[in-house]
Design a protein around this motif. Structure first.
Motif, PDB file in Angstrom:
ATOM      1  N   GLU A 158       0.813  -1.212   0.000  1.00  0.00           N
ATOM      2  CA  GLU A 158       0.000   0.000   0.000  1.00  0.00           C
ATOM      3  C   GLU A 158       0.853   1.272   0.000  1.00  0.00           C
ATOM      4  OE1 GLU A 158      -3.004  -0.501  -0.495  1.00  0.00           O
ATOM      5  OE2 GLU A 158      -3.646  -2.353   0.490  1.00  0.00           O
ATOM      6  N   SER A 159       2.071   1.183   0.530  1.00  0.00           N
ATOM      7  CA  SER A 159       3.003   2.310   0.557  1.00  0.00           C
ATOM      8  C   SER A 159       4.399   1.747   0.789  1.00  0.00           C
ATOM      9  CB  SER A 159       2.636   3.293   1.681  1.00  0.00           C
ATOM     10  OG  SER A 159       2.993   2.776   2.952  1.00  0.00           O
ATOM     11  N   ASP A 160       5.370   2.624   0.955  1.00  0.00           N
ATOM     12  CA  ASP A 160       6.729   2.149   1.209  1.00  0.00           C
ATOM     13  C   ASP A 160       6.831   1.328   2.490  1.00  0.00           C
ATOM     14  OD1 ASP A 160       7.622   3.331  -1.082  1.00  0.00           O
ATOM     15  OD2 ASP A 160       8.756   4.944  -0.112  1.00  0.00           O
TER      16      ASP A 160
ATOM     17  N   ASN B  29       4.998   8.806  -0.699  1.00  0.00           N
ATOM     18  CA  ASN B  29       5.563   7.455  -0.669  1.00  0.00           C
ATOM     19  C   ASN B  29       5.103   6.665   0.550  1.00  0.00           C
ATOM     20  OD1 ASN B  29       7.012   7.995  -3.022  1.00  0.00           O
ATOM     21  ND2 ASN B  29       8.809   8.718  -1.894  1.00  0.00           N
TER      22      ASN B  29
ATOM     23  N   HIS C  25       2.145   7.195   2.064  1.00  0.00           N
ATOM     24  CA  HIS C  25       0.699   7.375   2.172  1.00  0.00           C
ATOM     25  C   HIS C  25      -0.021   6.138   1.641  1.00  0.00           C
ATOM     26  CE1 HIS C  25      -2.957  10.232   1.349  1.00  0.00           C
ATOM     27  NE2 HIS C  25      -3.296   9.131   2.009  1.00  0.00           N
ATOM     28  N   ALA C  26      -0.574   5.345   2.535  1.00  0.00           N
ATOM     29  CA  ALA C  26      -1.322   4.138   2.156  1.00  0.00           C
ATOM     30  C   ALA C  26      -2.775   4.474   1.861  1.00  0.00           C
ATOM     31  CB  ALA C  26      -1.248   3.100   3.272  1.00  0.00           C
TER      32      ALA C  26
END
Length: 421
Positions: free
Chosen positions: A165-167, A308, A310-311
């Protein structure tokens, strides 16, 4: 009921607990795990090593002593803690063990100051409080097992899908290994995940919010990877989940638990404010509202370091695009050049009260917020400054909780141990 003499003795120990509480709880865990190492399978070892669990227990004991003459005020907190205990597999037979070692720790730390009268009073008080917990948890175990698709203990779930979902946040879509029915849950609840990690002497149990609405053919959890930073060790379970767990693997889950849930009968506008991985229970609540209450206005505010990290951004924006009732706002502390180029956020820096007052249509709303403790303290302070009614403020701690208020205002409400993500 406790005798008046016992109540007086317990309340007389409040100043002592304020001063020595953390020393008592540290000694308690040392004694407990030496005598019963099998209980290490239930506890978060990272919270132990960082003394977060000891601090949370010290706060609970302190608050219990403060309110020992008004035990009825403890009932809401009892229910919260009982949810956590049920999800971990705490049983009635554990309570005498805990009581024995708590009294031993009080005696060890306080020495001669722990008179027989004081120890007897605490033994009596602990017995009364333990009975309340045992009865509440017995009812929860029964409800958990008897609901449609329910079970006790831990049930095998196959990882159907794994989505980055994000980094730092990855989602796991989970379906029952036995292909049986899947119980519903309240939006905002969590499940306990029991892990056996190769090379580890003990099992590890962590709590993760269910990050999608109920009624789906799967459970979804979304875990933040906790890498080692400075002197803080990596999160063994989160790193193992991210690096080693893949589609087809089996995870062992408790039935859903938790009291931080969406009031679906409430008709007031709702405001969700999250920081980092704290958005996971709020996404579940958001998806539930748009599915079931298209007339209820929603303001969804999320703070992240940058795009980066932010899910669920795309998913939430898709919900807002098809749901006129939903407004979304993003706050990035340190946007990337790409974030600036595509206008990926609404505010740069940190949330403040004037901005909240600008984007939230009315303070006559129900507020739910979740995130890192400093973030939550800030949001809570803003809402209090804005004179939002306390009854309309709801929040969730990830990990052993602390207080968002001044220490002298602490109650069991804000010292309940909560979950990890």
């Amino acid at each position: 009921m406790l005798s008046e003499r016992t109540i007086q003795i317990i309340k007389s120990t409040v100043p002592v607990l304020e001063k020595h509480g953390i020393h008592i709880t540290k000694r308690f865990y040392q004694l407990l795990f030496t005598a019963h190492p099998e209980l290490l399978n239930m506890f978060n070892h990272a919270n132990q090593s960082q003394e977060r669990q000891q601090a949370a227990l010290a706060n609970v004991v302190y608050a219990a002593a403060q309110h020992i003459d008004k035990l009825e005020t403890l009932l809401p907190a009892v229910k919260q803690i009982a949810h956590k205990h049920r999800s971990l597999g705490v049983k009635a037979e554990h309570y005498p063990i805990v009581g024995e070692h708590l009294l031993l720790a009080i005696k060890d730390v306080l020495g001669e100051a722990a008179t027989e009268e004081i120890l007897q009073a605490w033994a009596e008080a602990y017995g009364v409080i333990a009975k309340v917990f045992i009865e509440a948890e017995a009812e929860m175990y029964q409800q958990s097992e008897q609901q449609q698709g329910g079970w006790t203990g831990f049930r095998g779930f196959r990882v159907e899908n794994k989505v980055k979902e994000s980094d730092v946040i990855t989602s796991f879509y989970l379906v029952p290994q036995d292909r049986g029915a899947l119980p519903s849950f309240e939006p905002g609840q969590y499940v306990s995940v029991k892990m056996e990690i190769p090379g580890e002497a003990n099992t590890h149990i962590r709590q993760y919010s269910l990050s999608d609405a109920p009624g789906k053919p799967y459970y979804r959890i979304s875990a933040k990877r906790e890498d080692a930073i400075g002197g803080k060790p990596e999160g063994k379970v989160s790193v193992y989940l991210h690096d080693q767990i893949n589609p087809g693997d089996i995870l062992w889950l408790s039935t859903p638990a938790g009291e931080f849930t969406l009031d679906q009968q409430d008709s007031k506008p709702v405001v969700f404010i999250s920081g980092g991985v704290g958005l996971t229970p709020l996404v579940s609540m958001l998806n539930t509202i748009v599915d079931n209450r298209p007339d209820r206005p929603v303001t969804f505010i999320h703070a992240a370091r940058n795009g980066n990290a932010h899910a669920f951004k795309q998913q939430v924006e898709e919900v807002a695009n098809r749901s006129p009732q939903v407004s979304v706002y993003w706050c990035y502390a340190k946007p990337t050049d790409q974030d600036r180029e595509i206008n990926a956020y609404d505010r740069e820096g940190y949330i403040d009260l004037p901005w909240l007052q600008k984007v939230i249509p009315t303070k006559e709303a129900t507020f739910y917020f979740c995130g890192p403790v400093p973030f939550m303290k800030t949001v809570y302070g803003f809402l209090k400054e804005w004179d939002v009614a306390e009854a309309h403020i709801h929040y969730e701690f990830f990990g052993p909780s602390g207080s968002l208020e001044n220490p002298e205002e602490a109650t069991l409400k804000n010292v309940v141990p909560q979950h990890e993500g």
